[in-house]
Design a protein around this motif. Structure first.
Motif, PDB file in Angstrom:
ATOM      1  N   ALA A 104       0.837  -1.210   0.000  1.00 60.75           N
ATOM      2  CA  ALA A 104       0.000   0.000   0.000  1.00 60.75           C
ATOM      3  C   ALA A 104       0.869   1.256   0.000  1.00 60.75           C
ATOM      4  N   VAL A 105       1.974   1.216   0.746  1.00 60.32           N
ATOM      5  CA  VAL A 105       2.905   2.352   0.745  1.00 60.32           C
ATOM      6  C   VAL A 105       3.542   2.506  -0.631  1.00 60.32           C
ATOM      7  N   GLY A 106       3.968   1.374  -1.224  1.00 63.66           N
ATOM      8  CA  GLY A 106       4.556   1.416  -2.555  1.00 63.66           C
ATOM      9  C   GLY A 106       3.588   1.959  -3.594  1.00 63.66           C
ATOM     10  N   LEU A 107       2.284   1.627  -3.421  1.00 62.82           N
ATOM     11  CA  LEU A 107       1.272   2.133  -4.347  1.00 62.82           C
ATOM     12  C   LEU A 107       1.176   3.655  -4.279  1.00 62.82           C
ATOM     13  N   VAL A 108       1.237   4.215  -3.078  1.00 53.26           N
ATOM     14  CA  VAL A 108       1.162   5.670  -2.932  1.00 53.26           C
ATOM     15  C   VAL A 108       2.383   6.329  -3.573  1.00 53.26           C
ATOM     16  N   PHE A 109       3.562   5.753  -3.348  1.00 50.88           N
ATOM     17  CA  PHE A 109       4.752   6.282  -4.014  1.00 50.88           C
ATOM     18  C   PHE A 109       4.598   6.212  -5.539  1.00 50.88           C
ATOM     19  N   ALA A 110       4.015   5.105  -6.032  1.00 50.14           N
ATOM     20  CA  ALA A 110       3.815   4.953  -7.475  1.00 50.14           C
ATOM     21  C   ALA A 110       2.845   6.002  -8.005  1.00 50.14           C
ATOM     22  N   ILE A 111       1.756   6.230  -7.268  1.00 54.49           N
ATOM     23  CA  ILE A 111       0.785   7.257  -7.663  1.00 54.49           C
ATOM     24  C   ILE A 111       1.462   8.623  -7.727  1.00 54.49           C
ATOM     25  N   TYR A 112       2.242   8.906  -6.705  1.00 59.31           N
ATOM     26  CA  TYR A 112       2.963  10.182  -6.632  1.00 59.31           C
ATOM     27  C   TYR A 112       3.870  10.363  -7.849  1.00 59.31           C
ATOM     28  N   GLY A 113       4.635   9.338  -8.136  1.00 61.91           N
ATOM     29  CA  GLY A 113       5.595   9.438  -9.220  1.00 61.91           C
ATOM     30  C   GLY A 113       4.959   9.435 -10.594  1.00 61.91           C
ATOM     31  N   ILE A 114       3.947   8.587 -10.807  1.00 65.44           N
ATOM     32  CA  ILE A 114       3.278   8.543 -12.104  1.00 65.44           C
ATOM     33  C   ILE A 114       2.605   9.884 -12.394  1.00 65.44           C
ATOM     34  N   CYS A 115       1.945  10.432 -11.391  1.00 62.38           N
ATOM     35  CA  CYS A 115       1.315  11.739 -11.577  1.00 62.38           C
ATOM     36  C   CYS A 115       2.369  12.820 -11.805  1.00 62.38           C
ATOM     37  N   GLY A 116       3.524  12.685 -11.140  1.00 62.86           N
ATOM     38  CA  GLY A 116       4.617  13.622 -11.384  1.00 62.86           C
ATOM     39  C   GLY A 116       5.098  13.544 -12.823  1.00 62.86           C
ATOM     40  N   PHE A 117       5.187  12.331 -13.332  1.00 67.12           N
ATOM     41  CA  PHE A 117       5.596  12.129 -14.725  1.00 67.12           C
ATOM     42  C   PHE A 117       4.593  12.776 -15.664  1.00 67.12           C
ATOM     43  N   ILE A 118       3.303  12.552 -15.400  1.00 68.55           N
ATOM     44  CA  ILE A 118       2.252  13.156 -16.221  1.00 68.55           C
ATOM     45  C   ILE A 118       2.322  14.680 -16.144  1.00 68.55           C
ATOM     46  N   GLY A 119       2.508  15.193 -14.933  1.00 65.50           N
ATOM     47  CA  GLY A 119       2.540  16.637 -14.745  1.00 65.50           C
ATOM     48  C   GLY A 119       3.666  17.297 -15.496  1.00 65.50           C
ATOM     49  N   VAL A 120       4.873  16.731 -15.403  1.00 66.65           N
ATOM     50  CA  VAL A 120       6.000  17.375 -16.077  1.00 66.65           C
ATOM     51  C   VAL A 120       5.915  17.176 -17.588  1.00 66.65           C
ATOM     52  N   ALA A 121       5.288  16.076 -18.043  1.00 62.49           N
ATOM     53  CA  ALA A 121       5.071  15.891 -19.476  1.00 62.49           C
ATOM     54  C   ALA A 121       4.117  16.959 -20.008  1.00 62.49           C
ATOM     55  N   ILE A 122       3.061  17.242 -19.240  1.00 63.37           N
ATOM     56  CA  ILE A 122       2.131  18.308 -19.629  1.00 63.37           C
ATOM     57  C   ILE A 122       2.845  19.658 -19.622  1.00 63.37           C
ATOM     58  N   ALA A 123       3.636  19.891 -18.563  1.00 61.37           N
ATOM     59  CA  ALA A 123       4.345  21.168 -18.462  1.00 61.37           C
ATOM     60  C   ALA A 123       5.283  21.382 -19.640  1.00 61.37           C
ATOM     61  N   SER A 124       5.983  20.324 -20.053  1.00 66.07           N
ATOM     62  CA  SER A 124       6.918  20.455 -21.169  1.00 66.07           C
ATOM     63  C   SER A 124       6.208  20.737 -22.482  1.00 66.07           C
ATOM     64  N   ARG A 125       4.925  20.333 -22.567  1.00 67.72           N
ATOM     65  CA  ARG A 125       4.137  20.587 -23.781  1.00 67.72           C
ATOM     66  C   ARG A 125       3.566  22.003 -23.808  1.00 67.72           C
ATOM     67  N   ILE A 126       3.184  22.523 -22.647  1.00 65.12           N
ATOM     68  CA  ILE A 126       2.465  23.803 -22.632  1.00 65.12           C
ATOM     69  C   ILE A 126       3.342  25.010 -22.336  1.00 65.12           C
TER      70      ILE A 126
END
Length: 393
Positions: A247-269
């Protein structure tokens, strides 16, 4: 700055990806203890707070080492410099897997990060050398995706590997990835890249530039707030929600995956929106997520959702800081970006120290509110910089 005398389009096309993978290794090396605090505490016979000092002391070394190494290495050709740095990171992680006790592990970590301090700022500066000015913002943000991958993939894997096979296996895995990244960078980064020389006058010019100073303050506040919680996120989830390792690993994964999505969006806009508007957006997301964490503490699903919102902004905010610094004073970029990395680690040290103090005193709910205060100040400061660099955002 000097571009390479001859390099193929293929090298230039894939060089940012090679630089990005180097940030993945750097990010995993810096963040690794956050995914193994409980296991390090148990195996090495120290408290969780003492294990957390691996991050705090490491951040202190990084914040001193980043500008110092930028000064000492400014005349060194970039491919040689960056590949040598990755070689040290790979070897040091492998040595960490063999550390017999806490003191040895700490010493290895401090040496590793003392050298590794130069990678992220020099990678950003190198990225600016290999693309045209109009693509600079997006490329720097892309190179910083490595840190998002470190959180999205690296940290959850470190958490899972550590819970099942021990922290030594996790460190060994980082060493293997580091060796691969070393080879990739040596293969794809063009030779002959030389950045602007960093000397005493450069630091004086940086100190006189109001825009740079305010942007560095923003980075410090953003990181201080986030690392109050992030450093101890695993143990906090265990104590507040009785979450298990998966469950802890899942939260870290959520954090990181969303971070990846966020910076990918930022690099586009960022090239169309401008760095200011993009920075405001993602700082608001960080504040929203941390506020949700504080208000929902003790309820695992709500805390996980809050981490997802927070994650969308955590890496994007810092990549925007690097873009804004480059735009604010291109001639000072090598120094200002290295200082940004330095104050980033100052923020990590401040935040993890405060988080450790609150954790040791069992003030588990207070960490979220302390984090909120720092990030709210950061947002107000970001808003105050609207007039900086109007031409580029």
């Amino acid at each position: 700055m000097k571009n390479p005398p001859s390099d193929s389009p293929v090298h230039r096309r894939y060089a940012p990806t090679a630089l990005m993978f180097g940030n993945l290794v750097t990010g995993c090396s810096v963040l690794a203890p956050a995914g193994m605090l409980v296991e390090l505490s148990s195996d090495l016979g120290v408290t969780v707070r003492a294990a957390g000092l691996l991050i705090t002391f490491g951040a202190v070394v990084l914040c001193i080492g980043s500008p110092l190494m930028a000064w000492l290495t400014s005349r060194i050709e970039r491919r040689s410099l960056l590949t040598a740095t990755l070689a040290v990171l790979a070897l040091a992680n492998a040595a960490s897997a063999l550390a017999p006790d806490y003191t040895t592990l700490l010493i290895i970590r401090l040496i590793m990060l003392g050298v590794g301090a130069l990678y992220t700022p020099q990678a950003a500066g190198t990225a600016a050398l290999i693309v045209s000015p109009e693509r600079r913002g997006g490329t720097i943000a892309y190179v910083f995706l490595g840190w998002s991958l470190a959180a999205a993939v690296g940290l959850p894997l470190i958490t899972i590997l550590t819970s099942r096979y021990g922290w030594r296996t996790a460190y060994g895995g980082i060493g293997v990835i580091g060796a691969f990244s070393f080879l990739l960078l040596a293969w794809r980064l063009p030779a002959g890249l030389i950045g602007a020389r960093v000397d005493l006058k450069t630091w004086t010019d940086v100190g006189r530039n109001r825009a740079i100073i305010v942007l560095l303050l923003i980075t410090t506040l953003q990181m201080s707030g986030q690392f109050v919680v992030f450093t101890f996120m695993g143990p906090l989830l265990v104590k507040l929600t009785h979450a298990g390792p998966d469950a802890v690993g899942l939260v870290f994964a959520i954090y990181g995956i969303c971070g990846f999505i966020g910076v990918a969006i930022a690099s586009r806009i960022v090239d169309s929106w401008g760095a200011y508007k993009t920075s405001v957006l993602f700082t608001v997301l960080v504040l929203t997520g941390i506020t949700g964490w504080a208000l929902s503490a003790g309820v695992y699903p709500l805390m996980a959702c809050s981490v997802a919102i927070w994650g969308l902004g955590f890496a994007a905010t810092n990549s925007m800081q690097q873009v804004r610094l480059v735009v604010a004073a291109p001639a000072l970029a090598s120094a200002s970006v290295s200082l940004n990395t330095s104050v980033l680690y100052v923020g990590q040290a401040i935040g993890s120290a405060i988080g450790g103090l609150l954790y040791s005193r069992d003030l588990l709910y207070g960490s979220g509110y302390a984090a909120m205060a720092f990030v709210a100040l950061a947002l107000m400061t970001v808003i105050s910089t609207r007039g900086f660099g109007r031409a580029k955002g």
